[in-house]
Design a protein around this motif. Structure first.
Motif, PDB file in Angstrom:
ATOM      1  N   SER A 274      -5.604  -0.674  -1.136  1.00 56.02           N
ATOM      2  CA  SER A 274      -4.791  -1.882  -1.193  1.00 56.02           C
ATOM      3  C   SER A 274      -3.699  -1.689  -2.241  1.00 56.02           C
ATOM      4  O   SER A 274      -3.695  -0.717  -2.996  1.00 56.02           O
ATOM      5  N   ARG A 275      -2.789  -2.635  -2.294  1.00 55.39           N
ATOM      6  CA  ARG A 275      -1.716  -2.563  -3.290  1.00 55.39           C
ATOM      7  C   ARG A 275      -2.288  -2.568  -4.710  1.00 55.39           C
ATOM      8  O   ARG A 275      -1.829  -1.811  -5.576  1.00 55.39           O
ATOM      9  N   SER A 276      -3.267  -3.391  -4.981  1.00 54.36           N
ATOM     10  CA  SER A 276      -3.850  -3.460  -6.326  1.00 54.36           C
ATOM     11  C   SER A 276      -4.614  -2.182  -6.657  1.00 54.36           C
ATOM     12  O   SER A 276      -4.617  -1.731  -7.811  1.00 54.36           O
ATOM     13  N   GLY A 279      -2.281   0.523  -7.654  1.00 52.98           N
ATOM     14  CA  GLY A 279      -1.682   0.228  -8.950  1.00 52.98           C
ATOM     15  C   GLY A 279      -2.357   0.949 -10.097  1.00 52.98           C
ATOM     16  O   GLY A 279      -1.764   1.098 -11.170  1.00 52.98           O
ATOM     17  N   ASP A 288       5.019  -2.376 -11.004  1.00 51.82           N
ATOM     18  CA  ASP A 288       4.638  -3.192  -9.842  1.00 51.82           C
ATOM     19  C   ASP A 288       5.762  -3.236  -8.819  1.00 51.82           C
ATOM     20  O   ASP A 288       5.516  -3.240  -7.603  1.00 51.82           O
ATOM     21  N   LEU A 289       7.000  -3.287  -9.298  1.00 49.89           N
ATOM     22  CA  LEU A 289       8.135  -3.350  -8.389  1.00 49.89           C
ATOM     23  C   LEU A 289       8.197  -2.116  -7.498  1.00 49.89           C
ATOM     24  O   LEU A 289       8.388  -2.229  -6.273  1.00 49.89           O
ATOM     25  N   LEU A 291       5.737  -0.028  -6.733  1.00 46.72           N
ATOM     26  CA  LEU A 291       4.580   0.007  -5.842  1.00 46.72           C
ATOM     27  C   LEU A 291       4.724  -1.006  -4.703  1.00 46.72           C
ATOM     28  O   LEU A 291       4.311  -0.740  -3.570  1.00 46.72           O
ATOM     29  N   ASP A 292       5.304  -2.157  -5.001  1.00 48.95           N
ATOM     30  CA  ASP A 292       5.574  -3.132  -3.937  1.00 48.95           C
ATOM     31  C   ASP A 292       6.485  -2.528  -2.877  1.00 48.95           C
ATOM     32  O   ASP A 292       6.291  -2.718  -1.670  1.00 48.95           O
ATOM     33  N   ARG A 293       7.494  -1.801  -3.335  1.00 43.35           N
ATOM     34  CA  ARG A 293       8.426  -1.168  -2.413  1.00 43.35           C
ATOM     35  C   ARG A 293       7.738  -0.075  -1.591  1.00 43.35           C
ATOM     36  O   ARG A 293       8.067   0.117  -0.412  1.00 43.35           O
ATOM     37  N   PHE A 295       4.703  -0.095  -0.505  1.00 44.64           N
ATOM     38  CA  PHE A 295       3.966  -0.750   0.578  1.00 44.64           C
ATOM     39  C   PHE A 295       4.901  -1.417   1.589  1.00 44.64           C
ATOM     40  O   PHE A 295       4.513  -1.644   2.728  1.00 44.64           O
ATOM     41  N   GLN A 296       6.111  -1.715   1.177  1.00 43.92           N
ATOM     42  CA  GLN A 296       7.075  -2.272   2.118  1.00 43.92           C
ATOM     43  C   GLN A 296       7.672  -1.206   3.025  1.00 43.92           C
ATOM     44  O   GLN A 296       7.934  -1.447   4.207  1.00 43.92           O
ATOM     45  N   GLY A 303      -1.885  -4.012   5.757  1.00 45.10           N
ATOM     46  CA  GLY A 303      -1.467  -4.101   4.355  1.00 45.10           C
ATOM     47  C   GLY A 303      -2.124  -3.100   3.444  1.00 45.10           C
ATOM     48  O   GLY A 303      -1.982  -3.203   2.217  1.00 45.10           O
TER      49      GLY A 303
END
Length: 426
Positions: A274-276, A279, A288-289, A291-293, A295-296, A303
């Motif tokens: 997962s995203r978390s 991390g 975080d920014l 890593l968010d990208r 996953f995008q 997800g």
């Protein structure tokens, strides 16, 4: 006599293009109606066998061709014969000093079987002439033969897995190729139950670096020209130095290390990240920014990231100075999808780094100062934007990316040792 054999699998040379004249003719002179329309022909549909019999006939003919080509290669025993013949007529005390004249070169040619002829052409001799007396180095010539034989052998080995005979291999084809290689590689510490994960780990490096457009197939010629295949062949050595074993992506140590990272991050044990969970990679130093990208932009399933996508991520992070890794990360940084990074984008990403550093107890960093430094490092063609080409050409694109995405990466850059000009000697 056979001390040269360890070098056989580490040498490579540019191959001869395998496109036939008929294929070129078909490509360059497509149907007249396409020429008249003004649209260039960019795709030629592959001809499918009209029947099962035609398919079997094609497979048999291809197998016969591969067999014929294998028989034309020099065997280890024949390479021994060549080495002995060269030494017999060479002058010099050591291997590095031994030279041979063209008269002796031609005489050796006349005494060897016909399958050696391609290596004894005058043009082949002339490419090695460096001495004023017109002699050539025996060692350089023999290494050339080794590289040629190694290349042709590798090409034939890879061609066996090219089921549709189009000169390309899919990732599944490469996995079958590596699977058949495993018994000859220094991978004895791997259990058979881990082999499927090893094959995915190994084939993914070929895909990441040699299939940047993600077409799902890699040209055999590109594989042969790549140092990745040489890196894999290094595992044929019975003993590997510890430092090399740690740096070689295909070693048992490296594959277990990467898979171990995945398992340690997968805290809920569902086989996905997962995203978390991601991390926590690299002690949580990535912002975080960023890593968010990730996953995008990257392929996920509900997800979450699977092992194959994680391998791409690791290959990019661990090879950040390579053009392929820079291209991978540029997709994450190009948040506007405009094909370049402007001042606002640079400050936006670095602010995430600065905020993370402050939360860890570090002093405040001037965001605009870093933005100006990034532009100075990239030296872009246009003063107000940084393109992917700028990042690759500047030579420090990987460093810039780490400064914008990774707290440890920025800290390493900030605390680097800068040479003192007053202490340099003329």
């Amino acid at each position: 006599m056979a001390s040269w054999r360890a070098a056989l699998h580490r040498c490579a040379e540019q191959p001869v293009h395998d496109s036939t004249e008929a294929q070129n003719e078909e490509y360059e002179h497509g149907p007249q109606r396409e020429i008249q329309s003004g649209i260039p022909r960019f795709f030629v549909k592959k001809k499918v066998p009209s029947s099962e019999l035609a398919q079997k006939f094609g497979e048999a003919a291809y197998a016969e061709f591969i067999s014929f080509q294998r028989n034309s290669l020099l065997s280890n025993e024949e390479l021994d014969i060549l080495w002995d013949a060269l030494l017999e007529r060479a002058t010099g005390e050591t291997d590095e000093e031994r030279q041979i004249s063209y008269a002796d070169f031609d005489q050796i040619n006349s005494t060897l079987p016909a399958k050696f002829r391609s290596f004894f052409k005058p043009s082949c001799y002339m490419r090695f002439v460096e001495e004023d007396d017109g002699t050539i180095s025996v060692l350089q010539f023999f290494n050339y033969v080794l590289r040629k034989v190694s290349l042709l052998q590798a090409r034939l080995d890879l061609s066996v897995y090219d089921d549709d005979r189009d000169g390309y291999l899919t990732e599944e084809d490469l996995q079958r190729y590596v699977a058949d290689l495993i018994p000859s590689l220094n991978l004895h510490t791997l259990s058979k139950s881990f082999h499927k994960f090893y094959l995915c780990t190994a084939s993914r490096k070929f895909g990441f670096f040699l299939d940047p457009m993600r077409r799902g197939k890699i040209g055999i010629q590109n594989i042969l020209l790549s140092p990745i295949l040489t890196e894999l062949f290094e595992l044929r050595e019975p003993e590997l130095p510890k430092d090399y074993e740690r740096s070689n992506w295909f070693s048992a140590y490296s594959s277990l290390r990467v898979y171990g990272q995945f398992l340690n991050l997968d805290t809920d044990r569902n086989g996905m990240l997962s995203r978390s969970e991601l991390g926590k990679y690299n002690s949580g130093s990535l912002t975080d920014l960023f890593l968010d990208r990730v996953f995008q932009e990257c392929q996920t399933y509900g997800g979450e990231m699977d092992y194959r996508t994680f391998l791409d991520f690791v290959l990019a992070v661990e090879n950040i100075q390579t053009p392929e890794a820079i291209s991978y990360c540029f997709r994450m940084l190009d948040i506007k999808g405009e094909g370049y990074l402007d001042e606002h984008t640079i400050m936006y990403f670095f602010k995430a780094v600065a905020d993370k550093m402050m939360s860890m107890g570090h002093e405040t960093v001037g965001i605009r100062d870093v933005k100006n430094e990034v532009f100075d490092m990239a030296n872009p063609q246009m003063s107000d934007r940084i393109t992917l080409t700028d990042l690759i050409k500047c030579g420090v694109g990987g460093t810039i990316i780490k400064m914008l995405c990774d707290v440890q990466g920025f800290w390493s850059y900030e605390t680097r040792e800068v040479p003192d000009p007053s202490k340099t000697t003329a």
